[in-house]
Design a protein around this motif. Structure first.
Motif, PDB file in Angstrom:
ATOM      1  N   SER A   5      10.770   4.682   2.181  1.00  0.00           N
ATOM      2  CA  SER A   5       9.284   5.097   2.132  1.00  0.00           C
ATOM      3  C   SER A   5       8.333   3.886   2.352  1.00  0.00           C
ATOM      4  O   SER A   5       7.141   4.233   2.303  1.00  0.00           O
ATOM      5  CB  SER A   5       9.039   5.832   1.024  1.00  0.00           C
ATOM      6  N   LEU A   6       8.768   2.799   2.429  1.00  0.00           N
ATOM      7  CA  LEU A   6       7.640   1.690   2.681  1.00  0.00           C
ATOM      8  C   LEU A   6       8.408   0.730   3.290  1.00  0.00           C
ATOM      9  O   LEU A   6       9.589   0.299   3.303  1.00  0.00           O
ATOM     10  CB  LEU A   6       7.542   1.049   1.494  1.00  0.00           C
ATOM     11  N   ARG A   7       7.876   0.505   4.669  1.00  0.00           N
ATOM     12  CA  ARG A   7       8.471  -0.489   5.733  1.00  0.00           C
ATOM     13  C   ARG A   7       7.426  -1.685   5.988  1.00  0.00           C
ATOM     14  O   ARG A   7       6.106  -1.341   6.015  1.00  0.00           O
ATOM     15  CB  ARG A   7       8.574   0.313   6.804  1.00  0.00           C
ATOM     16  N   VAL A   8       8.213  -2.957   6.254  1.00  0.00           N
ATOM     17  CA  VAL A   8       7.175  -3.944   6.544  1.00  0.00           C
ATOM     18  C   VAL A   8       7.889  -4.589   7.716  1.00  0.00           C
ATOM     19  O   VAL A   8       8.922  -5.002   7.915  1.00  0.00           O
ATOM     20  CB  VAL A   8       7.141  -5.070   5.503  1.00  0.00           C
ATOM     21  N   GLU A   9       6.724  -4.695   8.760  1.00  0.00           N
ATOM     22  CA  GLU A   9       7.289  -5.304  10.039  1.00  0.00           C
ATOM     23  C   GLU A   9       6.605  -6.572  10.340  1.00  0.00           C
ATOM     24  O   GLU A   9       5.180  -6.377  10.138  1.00  0.00           O
ATOM     25  CB  GLU A   9       7.248  -4.470  11.207  1.00  0.00           C
ATOM     26  N   VAL A  10       6.748  -7.561  10.846  1.00  0.00           N
ATOM     27  CA  VAL A  10       6.394  -9.067  11.159  1.00  0.00           C
ATOM     28  C   VAL A  10       6.374  -9.305  12.739  1.00  0.00           C
ATOM     29  O   VAL A  10       7.318  -9.386  13.045  1.00  0.00           O
ATOM     30  CB  VAL A  10       6.482 -10.002  10.314  1.00  0.00           C
ATOM     31  N   LYS A  11       4.980  -9.232  13.462  1.00  0.00           N
ATOM     32  CA  LYS A  11       5.100  -9.626  14.817  1.00  0.00           C
ATOM     33  C   LYS A  11       3.828 -10.394  15.099  1.00  0.00           C
ATOM     34  O   LYS A  11       2.929  -9.799  14.725  1.00  0.00           O
ATOM     35  CB  LYS A  11       5.055  -8.216  15.737  1.00  0.00           C
ATOM     36  N   ASP A  12       4.192 -11.548  15.467  1.00  0.00           N
ATOM     37  CA  ASP A  12       3.170 -12.363  16.192  1.00  0.00           C
ATOM     38  C   ASP A  12       2.192 -12.687  15.017  1.00  0.00           C
ATOM     39  O   ASP A  12       0.898 -12.491  15.303  1.00  0.00           O
ATOM     40  CB  ASP A  12       2.395 -11.937  17.316  1.00  0.00           C
ATOM     41  N   ALA A  13       2.621 -13.216  13.758  1.00  0.00           N
ATOM     42  CA  ALA A  13       1.882 -13.431  12.629  1.00  0.00           C
ATOM     43  C   ALA A  13       1.133 -12.374  12.043  1.00  0.00           C
ATOM     44  O   ALA A  13       0.313 -12.743  11.195  1.00  0.00           O
ATOM     45  CB  ALA A  13       0.815 -14.586  13.145  1.00  0.00           C
ATOM     46  N   VAL A  14       1.478 -11.294  12.313  1.00  0.00           N
ATOM     47  CA  VAL A  14       0.746 -10.096  11.768  1.00  0.00           C
ATOM     48  C   VAL A  14       1.931  -9.095  10.971  1.00  0.00           C
ATOM     49  O   VAL A  14       2.794  -8.879  11.509  1.00  0.00           O
ATOM     50  CB  VAL A  14      -0.075  -9.298  12.810  1.00  0.00           C
ATOM     51  N   ALA A  15       1.735  -9.065   9.635  1.00  0.00           N
ATOM     52  CA  ALA A  15       2.673  -7.992   8.928  1.00  0.00           C
ATOM     53  C   ALA A  15       1.912  -6.639   9.002  1.00  0.00           C
ATOM     54  O   ALA A  15       0.641  -6.633   8.567  1.00  0.00           O
ATOM     55  CB  ALA A  15       2.816  -8.496   7.559  1.00  0.00           C
ATOM     56  N   THR A  16       2.614  -5.622   9.303  1.00  0.00           N
ATOM     57  CA  THR A  16       2.310  -4.160   9.211  1.00  0.00           C
ATOM     58  C   THR A  16       3.016  -3.485   8.060  1.00  0.00           C
ATOM     59  O   THR A  16       4.215  -3.466   8.181  1.00  0.00           O
ATOM     60  CB  THR A  16       2.601  -3.417  10.729  1.00  0.00           C
ATOM     61  N   VAL A  17       2.351  -3.042   7.057  1.00  0.00           N
ATOM     62  CA  VAL A  17       2.799  -2.362   5.948  1.00  0.00           C
ATOM     63  C   VAL A  17       2.559  -0.980   6.075  1.00  0.00           C
ATOM     64  O   VAL A  17       1.311  -0.631   6.325  1.00  0.00           O
ATOM     65  CB  VAL A  17       2.124  -2.989   4.697  1.00  0.00           C
ATOM     66  N   LEU A  18       3.837  -0.042   6.208  1.00  0.00           N
ATOM     67  CA  LEU A  18       3.543   1.371   6.435  1.00  0.00           C
ATOM     68  C   LEU A  18       3.992   2.175   5.374  1.00  0.00           C
ATOM     69  O   LEU A  18       5.383   2.007   4.922  1.00  0.00           O
ATOM     70  CB  LEU A  18       3.972   1.647   7.855  1.00  0.00           C
ATOM     71  N   ILE A  19       3.405   2.944   4.717  1.00  0.00           N
ATOM     72  CA  ILE A  19       3.605   3.967   3.704  1.00  0.00           C
ATOM     73  C   ILE A  19       4.270   5.149   4.499  1.00  0.00           C
ATOM     74  O   ILE A  19       3.588   5.782   5.179  1.00  0.00           O
ATOM     75  CB  ILE A  19       2.652   4.386   2.882  1.00  0.00           C
ATOM     76  N   ASP A  20       5.526   5.508   4.348  1.00  0.00           N
ATOM     77  CA  ASP A  20       6.232   6.681   5.033  1.00  0.00           C
ATOM     78  C   ASP A  20       6.358   7.657   4.175  1.00  0.00           C
ATOM     79  O   ASP A  20       7.758   7.906   3.944  1.00  0.00           O
ATOM     80  CB  ASP A  20       7.539   5.915   5.952  1.00  0.00           C
ATOM     81  N   ARG A  21       5.872   8.343   3.581  1.00  0.00           N
ATOM     82  CA  ARG A  21       6.200   9.572   2.902  1.00  0.00           C
ATOM     83  C   ARG A  21       5.118  10.757   3.466  1.00  0.00           C
ATOM     84  O   ARG A  21       4.317  11.422   2.501  1.00  0.00           O
ATOM     85  CB  ARG A  21       5.891   9.239   1.338  1.00  0.00           C
ATOM     86  N   PRO A  22       5.310  11.172   4.727  1.00  0.00           N
ATOM     87  CA  PRO A  22       4.238  12.188   5.144  1.00  0.00           C
ATOM     88  C   PRO A  22       4.608  13.457   4.475  1.00  0.00           C
ATOM     89  O   PRO A  22       3.622  14.414   4.450  1.00  0.00           O
ATOM     90  CB  PRO A  22       4.959  12.484   6.656  1.00  0.00           C
ATOM     91  N   GLU A  23       5.858  13.800   3.976  1.00  0.00           N
ATOM     92  CA  GLU A  23       6.231  15.092   3.191  1.00  0.00           C
ATOM     93  C   GLU A  23       5.307  15.326   1.872  1.00  0.00           C
ATOM     94  O   GLU A  23       5.247  16.142   1.393  1.00  0.00           O
ATOM     95  CB  GLU A  23       7.646  15.242   2.932  1.00  0.00           C
ATOM     96  N   ARG A  24       5.077  13.861   1.530  1.00  0.00           N
ATOM     97  CA  ARG A  24       4.244  13.967   0.289  1.00  0.00           C
ATOM     98  C   ARG A  24       2.826  13.466   0.252  1.00  0.00           C
ATOM     99  O   ARG A  24       2.379  12.881  -0.664  1.00  0.00           O
ATOM    100  CB  ARG A  24       4.877  12.982  -0.876  1.00  0.00           C
ATOM    101  N   LYS A  25       2.340  13.309   1.436  1.00  0.00           N
ATOM    102  CA  LYS A  25       0.884  13.197   1.731  1.00  0.00           C
ATOM    103  C   LYS A  25       0.774  11.380   1.524  1.00  0.00           C
ATOM    104  O   LYS A  25      -0.314  11.300   1.162  1.00  0.00           O
ATOM    105  CB  LYS A  25      -0.015  13.868   1.151  1.00  0.00           C
ATOM    106  N   ASN A  26       1.880  10.837   1.666  1.00  0.00           N
ATOM    107  CA  ASN A  26       1.725   9.304   1.559  1.00  0.00           C
ATOM    108  C   ASN A  26       1.337   9.044   0.150  1.00  0.00           C
ATOM    109  O   ASN A  26       0.770   7.810   0.186  1.00  0.00           O
ATOM    110  CB  ASN A  26       1.063   8.815   2.663  1.00  0.00           C
ATOM    111  N   ALA A  27       1.847   9.882  -0.870  1.00  0.00           N
ATOM    112  CA  ALA A  27       1.275   9.509  -2.006  1.00  0.00           C
ATOM    113  C   ALA A  27       2.187   8.293  -2.729  1.00  0.00           C
ATOM    114  O   ALA A  27       3.185   8.198  -2.299  1.00  0.00           O
ATOM    115  CB  ALA A  27       1.535  10.755  -3.060  1.00  0.00           C
ATOM    116  N   LEU A  28       1.557   7.701  -3.714  1.00  0.00           N
ATOM    117  CA  LEU A  28       2.104   6.491  -4.111  1.00  0.00           C
ATOM    118  C   LEU A  28       3.187   6.803  -5.245  1.00  0.00           C
ATOM    119  O   LEU A  28       2.688   7.038  -6.488  1.00  0.00           O
ATOM    120  CB  LEU A  28       1.013   5.567  -4.802  1.00  0.00           C
TER     121      LEU A  28
END
Length: 260
Positions: A5-28
């Motif tokens: 439910s959490l993904r981190v991708e790094v490309k060209d010196a930029v890290a993208t942190v994505l919360i992936d819980r759409p079924e729970r409104k991306n709750a923590l």
């Protein structure tokens, strides 16, 4: 990351942190909160990462904040508050990251979602969404909201805290809370990426010192902040990049930064 439910991708010196819980409104959830702590530590420690973007899966909500359903389940099962299960419940690790963090807010945000946005340095919002600090409606707390006092007028912030009502992102943009508002989630992410790429193009030490000195001024006040800023920038002025920048300008070429 260990949790899907959490993904981190790094490309060209930029890290993208994505919360992936759409079924729970991306709750923590506990897993997401602890995964975020791991992600910020990784980003801070990796010299190849210069900027981070925080975003989430499209569901109309950037983040609904704490997973209240999981909180109730933990309280019923173990008799403890959900925050006790999180190693960094108020996301101090995120707030102390020295690299710029951009919030790509692809939906409405409230409670802990607002906390995440406040911990970012730049914010891109989605037109037609809302934001708020809703803790008073569910008996929770918002000690993390203090930094918002430097981002929003005091009466507006007090209204948000005391009523728990959501406000249109356009109104908050008027007060200076967001840098940009875009019409679609993809446009929000694209704008965040553009900002990140522009930051990456800058001198690494200058970017780091700029963020640190501005944050110091927020904490210390103007006079003390200026003095702390001078201290933080001493490394910049003594660096090889301080020589490369003017040299590249004079030679009409792009600078080649070394970060030292």
């Amino acid at each position: 990351m260990a949790d899907a439910s959490l993904r981190v991708e790094v490309k060209d010196a930029v890290a993208t942190v994505l919360i992936d819980r759409p079924e729970r409104k991306n709750a923590l959830s506990v897993a997401v909160a602890n995964g975020l702590a791991d992600a910020w530590e990784r980003i801070e420690a990796d010299p190849a990462i210069r900027v981070a973007i925080l975003t989430s899966s499209d569901c109309g909500i950037f983040s609904a904040g704490l997973d209240l359903k999981e909180a109730q389940e933990i309280a019923a099962r173990e008799g403890v508050d959900i925050l006790s299960k999180m190693r960094d419940p108020f996301h101090d690790i995120m707030r102390n990251v020295s690299k710029p963090i951009i919030a790509a807010m692809t939906g409405s945000l409230m409670a802990g979602g607002m906390m995440l946005a406040l911990n970012c340095d730049l914010r891109v919002g989605l037109a037609g969404t809302k934001a708020g600090i809703t803790e008073v409606k569910v008996g929770r707390g918002s000690p993390w909201a203090a930094p918002a006092l430097s981002m929003l007028p005091q009466p507006i912030l007090m209204e948000m805290l005391l009523t728990g009502e959501l406000m249109p992102i356009e109104a908050l943009h008027h007060y200076g809370f967001t840098n940009y508002i875009e019409k679609t989630p993809d446009a929000v992410r694209a704008r965040a990426r553009l900002l990140a790429d522009r930051i990456v193009a800058g001198a690494p030490l200058s970017v780091k010192a700029a963020k640190a000195s501005l944050r110091a001024t927020m904490d210390l006040g103007c006079s003390a902040g200026i003095e702390e800023g001078k201290r933080l920038h001493a490394e910049v002025y003594a660096s090889l990049d301080a020589i490369e920048g003017p040299k590249a300008f004079a030679e009409k070429r792009l600078p080649v930064w070394q970060g030292r």
